[in-house]
Design a protein around this motif. Structure first.
Motif, PDB file in Angstrom:
ATOM      1  N   TYR A 142       1.896   0.206  -4.228  1.00 13.84           N
ATOM      2  CA  TYR A 142       1.031   0.717  -2.516  1.00 13.84           C
ATOM      3  C   TYR A 142      -0.340  -0.271  -3.244  1.00 13.84           C
ATOM      4  N   ARG A 148       0.050  -3.797   0.847  1.00 13.37           N
ATOM      5  CA  ARG A 148      -0.385  -2.960   0.264  1.00 13.37           C
ATOM      6  C   ARG A 148      -1.392  -2.184   1.322  1.00 13.37           C
ATOM      7  N   ASP A 149      -1.782  -0.928   1.170  1.00 11.57           N
ATOM      8  CA  ASP A 149      -1.987   0.340   1.602  1.00 11.57           C
ATOM      9  C   ASP A 149      -2.419   1.310   0.636  1.00 11.57           C
ATOM     10  N   ASP A 150      -3.627   1.222   1.013  1.00  9.90           N
ATOM     11  CA  ASP A 150      -4.652   2.203  -0.056  1.00  9.90           C
ATOM     12  C   ASP A 150      -4.543   3.781   0.716  1.00  9.90           C
ATOM     13  N   ASN A 151      -4.014   3.815   1.996  1.00 10.28           N
ATOM     14  CA  ASN A 151      -4.107   5.562   2.119  1.00 10.28           C
ATOM     15  C   ASN A 151      -3.143   5.906   1.666  1.00 10.28           C
ATOM     16  N   ARG A 152      -2.005   5.186   1.638  1.00  9.98           N
ATOM     17  CA  ARG A 152      -0.893   6.365   1.311  1.00  9.98           C
ATOM     18  C   ARG A 152      -0.615   6.302   0.060  1.00  9.98           C
TER      19      ARG A 152
END
Length: 69
Positions: A28, A36-40
């Motif tokens: 991620y 792309r998912d920084d929170n996940r």
């Protein structure tokens, strides 16, 4: 390939496997096989770190400045 890796890691992470949570978080963070998912990524790293996963703890520490809620 990354999409297959994502599926395998998701399956194992669903059972609370900290290695899978950490590896999926790295995908991620890099946007490999997933968007792309920084929170996940942060959520997965926090779950793994809470189980004592040292690599997850190191990644969280290194990226803490960049990962905002």
């Amino acid at each position: 390939d990354y999409r297959n890796a994502v599926k395998l890691y998701q399956d194992a992470a669903a059972f609370g496997n900290p290695d899978a949570e950490t590896n999926l978080a790295k995908l991620y963070l890099r946007g490999k096989g997933v968007g792309r998912d920084d929170n996940r990524a942060r959520a997965l790293l926090e779950k793994a770190a809470a189980q004592g996963h040292e690599e997850a703890q190191r990644i969280l520490n290194a990226l803490s400045v960049h990962l905002t809620p």
